[in-house]
Write an enzyme that holds these catalytic residues in place. Structure first.
Site, PDB file in Angstrom:
ATOM      1  N   MET A 138      -9.823  -0.713  -2.831  1.00 27.39           N
ATOM      2  CA  MET A 138      -9.100  -1.941  -2.558  1.00 27.39           C
ATOM      3  C   MET A 138      -7.643  -1.803  -3.002  1.00 27.39           C
ATOM      4  O   MET A 138      -7.312  -0.988  -3.859  1.00 27.39           O
ATOM      5  CB  MET A 138      -9.749  -3.121  -3.274  1.00 27.39           C
ATOM      6  CG  MET A 138     -11.145  -3.456  -2.767  1.00 27.39           C
ATOM      7  SD  MET A 138     -11.110  -4.146  -1.111  1.00 27.39           S
ATOM      8  CE  MET A 138     -12.861  -4.506  -0.891  1.00 27.39           C
ATOM      9  N   CYS A 139      -6.794  -2.647  -2.475  1.00 32.68           N
ATOM     10  CA  CYS A 139      -5.378  -2.640  -2.816  1.00 32.68           C
ATOM     11  C   CYS A 139      -5.149  -3.330  -4.151  1.00 32.68           C
ATOM     12  O   CYS A 139      -6.059  -3.860  -4.773  1.00 32.68           O
ATOM     13  CB  CYS A 139      -4.589  -3.339  -1.715  1.00 32.68           C
ATOM     14  SG  CYS A 139      -4.899  -2.674  -0.057  1.00 32.68           S
ATOM     15  N   GLN A 140      -3.905  -3.299  -4.607  1.00 32.13           N
ATOM     16  CA  GLN A 140      -3.523  -3.961  -5.856  1.00 32.13           C
ATOM     17  C   GLN A 140      -2.371  -4.915  -5.573  1.00 32.13           C
ATOM     18  O   GLN A 140      -1.419  -4.574  -4.847  1.00 32.13           O
ATOM     19  CB  GLN A 140      -3.092  -2.930  -6.894  1.00 32.13           C
ATOM     20  CG  GLN A 140      -4.200  -1.983  -7.318  1.00 32.13           C
ATOM     21  CD  GLN A 140      -4.936  -2.464  -8.544  1.00 32.13           C
ATOM     22  OE1 GLN A 140      -4.356  -2.864  -9.541  1.00 32.13           O
ATOM     23  NE2 GLN A 140      -6.260  -2.418  -8.461  1.00 32.13           N
TER      24      GLN A 140
END
Length: 250
Positions: free
Chosen positions: A1-3
């Site tokens: 997942m992205c941040q």
């Protein structure tokens, strides 16, 4: 997942300490980065499909003394859409004569809404489709720019539609407020007087905020995972929408 990283403050503030902590995590989230700074109604946007660890654009941003009341930053780990400039967050659209900035962490399955008018995706991500749909529905719900409270009410009605398709952690700003919606992991904190030193969780770097601030300053910071140690990060509950104005949760 992205941040994700968001900042909302009552006075223009330097976000480079937090951005440095975010960029440290780009060894895993290496499929692009972006950061947007509001300056009143104006906007500075920097995006690059390279990792924030080795991007010359990210290096320039770290050395550029930009101060802002609302900031949204993102480092990408691609799930939908190939690695390309047009797929880098944050995304920007205009509505009611203001810029709107959006970044997303999650994965929406089978979300292909009917889009018309000015709100069409340029890239191929589920995130940009979701942003375009939100802008379209906000424009349909209000004839002119509403208050922050009215916008928050409408967003709370719209967000369950997106949550039904998967994970939807979101940051959204129009320069007046910062909206943060949690689904899986999203945390926030408020820094205010008396300010204390803080140390990054992933890098040996500390800042004494008391030496850099005034007693009246207030700053709210939102991140996918706590960026510092020794500070009171609070989780945003799944399905919760937090609204920040002038460095305060409202």
């Amino acid at each position: 997942m992205c941040q994700l990283l968001g900042m909302n403050a009552n006075t223009p503030t330097d976000v480079m300490f937090s951005f440095t902590g975010l960029a440290t995590r780009a060894d895993e989230h290496k499929d692009g980065f972006g950061i947007a700074f509001f300056e009143d109604k104006g906007l500075r946007l920097f995006i690059d499909p390279q990792s924030a660890l080795n991007s010359p654009v990210a290096d320039m941003v770290r050395r550029y003394p930009i101060k802002s009341g609302n900031v949204i930053a993102h480092i990408r780990k691609a799930t939908q859409g190939h690695v390309a400039l047009e797929n880098c967050h944050p995304f920007v659209r205009e509505l009611w004569g203001r810029y709107w900035v959006f970044a997303h962490n999650g994965d929406l399955k089978d979300f292909h809404p009917r889009l018309h008018g000015a709100f069409r995706p340029v890239g191929s991500t589920d995130s940009e489709r979701a942003f375009c749909w939100l802008m379209q529905e906000l424009a349909k719900a209000h004839a002119s720019v509403p208050s922050v409270a009215e916008l928050s009410t409408t967003l709370r009605e719209l967000l369950p539609v997106l949550r039904a398709h998967g994970s939807f952690n979101m940051l959204l700003s129009n320069g007046q407020a910062l909206w943060a919606h949690g689904a899986t992991q999203l945390y926030w904190l408020q820094r205010q007087h008396p300010f204390r030193p803080a140390t990054l969780a992933d890098e040996d770097l500390s800042v004494d905020f008391a030496a850099l601030t005034q007693p009246s300053d207030r700053v709210a910071v939102v991140a996918t995972q706590p960026l510092t140690t020794g500070e009171a990060w609070q989780p945003i509950a799944p399905g919760e929408l937090k609204v920040f104005v002038d460095g305060t949760a409202v």
